[in-house]
Design a protein around this motif. Structure first.
Motif, PDB file in Angstrom:
ATOM      1  N   TYR A 193       0.788  -1.129  -0.086  1.00  0.00           N
ATOM      2  CA  TYR A 193      -0.136  -0.043   0.006  1.00  0.00           C
ATOM      3  C   TYR A 193       0.797   1.179   0.136  1.00  0.00           C
ATOM      4  O   TYR A 193       1.726   1.582  -0.982  1.00  0.00           O
ATOM      5  N   TYR A 202      -9.102   3.635   1.971  1.00  0.00           N
ATOM      6  CA  TYR A 202     -10.334   3.090   1.110  1.00  0.00           C
ATOM      7  C   TYR A 202     -10.032   3.742  -0.543  1.00  0.00           C
ATOM      8  O   TYR A 202     -10.383   4.629  -0.989  1.00  0.00           O
ATOM      9  N   ARG A 211     -11.404   2.734  -4.441  1.00  0.00           N
ATOM     10  CA  ARG A 211     -12.371   2.242  -5.343  1.00  0.00           C
ATOM     11  C   ARG A 211     -11.879   2.407  -6.926  1.00  0.00           C
ATOM     12  O   ARG A 211     -11.083   3.641  -7.075  1.00  0.00           O
ATOM     13  N   HIS A 256     -10.848  -1.610  -2.351  1.00  0.00           N
ATOM     14  CA  HIS A 256     -10.046  -2.328  -0.957  1.00  0.00           C
ATOM     15  C   HIS A 256     -10.005  -1.399   0.087  1.00  0.00           C
ATOM     16  O   HIS A 256      -9.912   0.025  -0.331  1.00  0.00           O
ATOM     17  N   SER A 281      -7.296  -0.714   3.605  1.00  0.00           N
ATOM     18  CA  SER A 281      -6.046  -1.316   4.262  1.00  0.00           C
ATOM     19  C   SER A 281      -6.168  -0.081   5.671  1.00  0.00           C
ATOM     20  O   SER A 281      -6.562   0.699   5.601  1.00  0.00           O
TER      21      SER A 281
END
Length: 136
Positions: free
Chosen positions: A41, A116, A118, A128, A130
């Motif tokens: 991430y 968040y 999209r 998703h 994380s």
């Protein structure tokens, strides 16, 4: 005659007094590194003060190094009923059909960032979430 203007209230935390001071950003400012070196991430963020606005530069993980997301304005938030010290923020990055909201809180010298994500690019990928931790 004193003003009798009422403000909206939906929870007890809304009973905050009006203040003339701006929120103190100093607790958030600086370069923050992900505690998980092999993250998929966000690898690091840089938070800075630009004329009283909180600015975030985010860098995503990549096999070839870092992916520079550029910068975005972050909205700071205090913690507690009367705190003027920033304890977190939220921001939004729109990157070529990928929308990522970052939401954070800072405590005990650790910055927790939730992302968040999209996909608005027609790829059919599933969004998703994380949550990762950062240190200076």
């Amino acid at each position: 005659m004193e003003s009798t203007k009422q403000f909206a209230k939906y929870m007890k935390a809304d009973e905050r007094p009006s203040v003339d001071d701006s929120i103190d950003l100093s607790s958030l400012l600086g370069e923050w590194f992900n505690t998980k070196r092999d993250t998929n991430y966000i690898k690091k963020v840089i938070l800075s003060d630009r004329n009283g606005s909180l600015i975030i530069n985010a860098y995503g993980a990549s096999d070839g190094g870092l992916i520079d997301w550029g910068e975005a304005e972050a909205i700071p938030y205090g913690s507690g009923i009367s705190s003027l010290m920033a304890a977190g923020f939220h921001s939004l990055f729109n990157l070529d059909g990928i929308e990522t909201h970052l939401v954070s809180n800072q405590k005990l010298s650790i910055l927790c960032i939730q992302s968040y994500t999209r996909y608005l690019d027609g790829s059919g990928r599933i969004g998703h979430f994380s949550r990762e931790f950062f240190h200076r």
